[in-house]
Design a protein around this motif. Sequence first.
Motif, mmCIF file in Angstrom:
data_model
loop_
_atom_site.group_PDB
_atom_site.id
_atom_site.type_symbol
_atom_site.label_atom_id
_atom_site.label_comp_id
_atom_site.label_asym_id
_atom_site.label_seq_id
_atom_site.Cartn_x
_atom_site.Cartn_y
_atom_site.Cartn_z
ATOM 1 N N SER A 35 -67.349 -77.351 84.772
ATOM 2 C CA SER A 35 -66.099 -77.567 84.515
ATOM 3 C C SER A 35 -66.318 -78.162 82.943
ATOM 4 N N TYR A 36 -65.062 -78.020 82.142
ATOM 5 C CA TYR A 36 -65.157 -78.777 80.850
ATOM 6 C C TYR A 36 -64.479 -80.011 80.906
ATOM 7 N N SER A 37 -64.620 -80.780 80.181
ATOM 8 C CA SER A 37 -64.167 -82.372 80.070
ATOM 9 C C SER A 37 -62.739 -82.241 79.484
ATOM 10 N N LEU A 38 -61.900 -82.979 80.213
ATOM 11 C CA LEU A 38 -60.486 -83.152 79.561
ATOM 12 C C LEU A 38 -60.336 -84.678 79.410
ATOM 13 N N GLU A 39 -60.269 -84.964 78.093
ATOM 14 C CA GLU A 39 -59.990 -86.295 77.815
ATOM 15 C C GLU A 39 -58.959 -86.347 76.703
ATOM 16 N N VAL A 43 -58.755 -80.284 75.888
ATOM 17 C CA VAL A 43 -59.792 -79.688 76.329
ATOM 18 C C VAL A 43 -60.482 -78.734 75.517
ATOM 19 N N ASP A 44 -61.767 -78.526 75.054
ATOM 20 C CA ASP A 44 -62.484 -77.851 74.017
ATOM 21 C C ASP A 44 -62.930 -76.633 74.826
ATOM 22 N N LEU A 45 -62.196 -75.514 74.645
ATOM 23 C CA LEU A 45 -62.986 -74.003 75.339
ATOM 24 C C LEU A 45 -63.337 -73.391 74.184
ATOM 25 N N SER A 46 -63.572 -73.717 73.275
ATOM 26 C CA SER A 46 -64.237 -72.945 71.805
ATOM 27 C C SER A 46 -65.356 -72.334 72.171
ATOM 28 N N GLU A 47 -66.258 -72.749 73.183
ATOM 29 C CA GLU A 47 -67.416 -72.166 73.712
ATOM 30 C C GLU A 47 -67.314 -71.514 75.066
ATOM 31 N N TRP A 48 -66.211 -71.173 75.403
ATOM 32 C CA TRP A 48 -65.965 -70.530 76.695
ATOM 33 C C TRP A 48 -66.357 -69.096 76.756
ATOM 34 N N LYS A 49 -67.419 -68.885 77.704
ATOM 35 C CA LYS A 49 -67.864 -67.549 78.134
ATOM 36 C C LYS A 49 -67.336 -67.255 79.018
ATOM 37 N N MET A 50 -66.166 -66.244 78.975
ATOM 38 C CA MET A 50 -65.360 -65.900 79.877
ATOM 39 C C MET A 50 -66.118 -64.733 81.151
ATOM 40 N N ASN A 51 -67.244 -64.275 80.516
ATOM 41 C CA ASN A 51 -67.962 -63.199 81.435
ATOM 42 C C ASN A 51 -68.754 -64.036 82.440
ATOM 43 N N GLN A 53 -68.205 -67.671 83.111
ATOM 44 C CA GLN A 53 -67.503 -68.494 83.902
ATOM 45 C C GLN A 53 -65.832 -68.135 83.764
ATOM 46 N N PRO A 54 -65.425 -67.099 84.728
ATOM 47 C CA PRO A 54 -64.002 -66.646 84.474
ATOM 48 C C PRO A 54 -62.897 -67.383 84.705
ATOM 49 N N ILE A 55 -63.403 -68.550 85.643
ATOM 50 C CA ILE A 55 -62.096 -69.552 85.838
ATOM 51 C C ILE A 55 -62.737 -70.919 85.445
ATOM 52 N N VAL A 56 -61.600 -71.731 84.759
ATOM 53 C CA VAL A 56 -61.763 -73.049 84.608
ATOM 54 C C VAL A 56 -61.000 -74.052 85.102
ATOM 55 N N PRO A 57 -61.313 -75.072 85.814
ATOM 56 C CA PRO A 57 -60.302 -76.038 86.523
ATOM 57 C C PRO A 57 -59.685 -76.798 85.413
ATOM 58 N N LEU A 58 -58.434 -77.036 85.423
ATOM 59 C CA LEU A 58 -58.212 -77.886 84.274
ATOM 60 C C LEU A 58 -57.937 -79.420 84.927
ATOM 61 N N THR A 59 -59.144 -79.839 85.220
ATOM 62 C CA THR A 59 -59.017 -81.535 85.916
ATOM 63 C C THR A 59 -59.663 -82.448 84.921
ATOM 64 N N GLY A 60 -58.772 -83.440 84.697
ATOM 65 C CA GLY A 60 -59.288 -84.360 83.882
ATOM 66 C C GLY A 60 -57.950 -85.124 83.196
ATOM 67 N N GLU A 61 -58.194 -86.009 82.104
ATOM 68 C CA GLU A 61 -57.181 -86.548 81.639
ATOM 69 C C GLU A 61 -55.962 -85.429 80.881
ATOM 70 N N TRP A 62 -54.725 -85.723 81.062
ATOM 71 C CA TRP A 62 -53.717 -85.072 80.569
ATOM 72 C C TRP A 62 -52.711 -86.263 79.963
ATOM 73 N N SER A 63 -51.995 -85.834 78.918
ATOM 74 C CA SER A 63 -51.037 -86.460 78.402
ATOM 75 C C SER A 63 -49.775 -86.578 79.317
ATOM 76 N N ASN A 119 -62.323 -68.935 68.374
ATOM 77 C CA ASN A 119 -61.993 -68.744 67.012
ATOM 78 C C ASN A 119 -61.685 -67.245 67.086
ATOM 79 N N GLU A 120 -62.462 -66.402 67.766
ATOM 80 C CA GLU A 120 -62.390 -64.953 67.941
ATOM 81 C C GLU A 120 -62.077 -64.535 69.304
ATOM 82 N N LEU A 121 -60.967 -64.030 69.556
ATOM 83 C CA LEU A 121 -60.415 -63.570 71.044
ATOM 84 C C LEU A 121 -60.423 -62.171 71.207
#
Length: 708
Positions: A35-39, A43-51, A53-63, A119-121
């Motif tokens: 998972s990616y860190s939520l602080e 959460v920064d998913l700019s390096e997310w490789k969907m092929n 890791q197709p699913i990311v849990p949104l677990t961490g700090e929220w406002s 940046n490129e989707l």
Amino acid sequence: MEFIRRIKFAAIPIFLTVGLVIFSLVLSSLSTAASYSLEGGRVDLSEWKMNEQPIVPLTGEWSFYWEELLEPQHFQVDAVTPDAEAVYVPRPWTSYQLNGRTLPNEGYATYRLLIRMPNELEPGLTLGLYPKSIASAYRLWVNGSVKGGNGIVGPNRESMTPSSYPEVIYFDPQSGWNELIIQVSNFSQRNAGIWQDMELGTADDISRLRISRVAVQLFVVGIFTIMAIYYVFVYFNYRREISAVLLGLLCLSVAIRTVVLGESTALYLLPHLPWEWAVKAEYLSIAATALLLMLFIHKEYPGDTSIRATKAAGVVLSACMLFFLLTPARVYTYYLSPFTWGVLFPVLMYTMGVYILSAFRRRRGSLMNAIGFLFFTLFAVNDMLFYNNMLATDDLLSIGLLCFLVAQALNLSARFSRAMQESEQLSLKLKQYNRILEQTVEERTQSLRESNAQLSHANARMADIEQFRTRLLSNISHELNTPITSIKGFAKALRDGIITVNAHKYASRIYERSLLLERLIHDLIELTKLETKQVRFAMEERELEPFLEELFQQYEWEMEEQCLRYHSDFTPMTTGIYARIDPIRMEQVFANLISNAIRHTPEDGTITVRSRLYPLEDRQWIAEVSVIDTGSGIPPSMHEHIFERFGQVLEQNEGKPHNGSGLGLAICREIMDYHQGEIGVRNGVHEGSEFYFRLPVYERIEKGATGA
């Protein structure tokens, strides 16, 4: 060996449980990978490789904005936005503290998360959000647009409408930062806020995850439903199997609980089902499961359970169910923790103790049940911790109970198999017993036939005896009447003085008639004793020729007195011809034949005593002794009659019977029957009579003698 065999059977539910758990973990692994860190609500998913890791849990700090229902315009550059608190998601807001105080269950708030995308989707990329459970109403925005929600969010109980079930929300992401805002309100139950995972992924992957979870839930619910129907049918086919209907109701209860929790499939199948009743079904089903479990184990192991504990659990659980029915969710859900640890947990521990005790006592199927229930207990404790926000896992009770029910199914099938085997064995034994019974019946029937034949013969004999008795009485009456009448007549004549001359002569006649009457009575008594086998014979061995010579010589003087010629014609016999006889009775037969011959032979007649031997085999002989007279003879038609009671031959010249009782020859025939011999008569009319009797005799070789 028995222990190993039972372990092998018990391993079946273990492997099944492990397989189901692994299957569930594989399905959830898509969301629990790295998972990616939520602080700070970002959460920064700019390096997310969907092929990869197709699913990311949104677990961490929220406002988090307490008691604020904020919308996207509140976060514009020129807007005044309240200060945010960083809170951990997923977790109910009752675990948060603001300004040193813990937040209450009832209230409302806004959650905000900024997600930085690459940046490129890919062109036409659609993402999906999968919020599993947000209590108890929410509304969701993505990048300023409303994308979905459950129920109606409001700042108070009157303005909000609860509704909580998993829902997939799709949106088109943008490069750079994406804004996720969720308004949540709760005035209806114990749980509040985002208290279960929220997952982000591609639309296809999120849809696949949702469908797979729903499929697993429907699969489990289908298994429980089929098992419930099966066990209910087992009960209806065999009403004594109360355990089957309890197990069926237990399966049905778990199926109801499973279908209203987790993916909440029931709310899709029944879209008009009120949220309140869905929650009631959850609580009622778990209480019913505990109650049915107590009743089931008491029925299965009555010797290891306490009736008081069962009754107490029944009263407490029934009261809890009534409480769930009569109060709203905002009341009874607050008592989940006391209900869990004060009621459900003791029931689990008690049931586990009973299974362990029954396993130590080697009850049939108890080891398998104990292992299956151990897994059920572990998963039940997991759910207790999970729903009390003490463990971050998931609802796994249905899997544990499935393991337990499979163990019960194996035990039940083993019981039915044993019943079938015992039934087949009993059927074979019954066939054997039927064959033995048929043989016994045949033997008894044959015995009854023989008894009936004997009884028929006895009845015929009794009929003959009765006829004989009647005839005997008639004959006695007739035969005694004549001498009695004569005696009475002569006596009366003498008494009345009618007879005055030759009184001595008439007195002599009275005396003669008295003697005749006495002899008649004596002969009747003698014959009756012989016929009824009341006479004992003194049998002894006698040499035949000397015995006959002795009998013959006894009557020489009487023959001379009667002016009769008396001759003997004995066949010369070698010494050693013997007969087994009663000498007194044989002399009685001989004397009767001689007396009859004297009475029926006129003066100057001849009486001859003759003996003959007829060989048989192996030194066996038949001796025939005859008394031959020259009297008037007996017609052939009377030959059998004269050997019956009172059988007499009328004198052909005078037409009157001889002076006798008519019982002598009947007595002689009975005596000869005792000696296994026979008696008879043969002659021609006017040629005299030849009475004979035959005896079995044998040759006895004396010691020291030599054969010819």
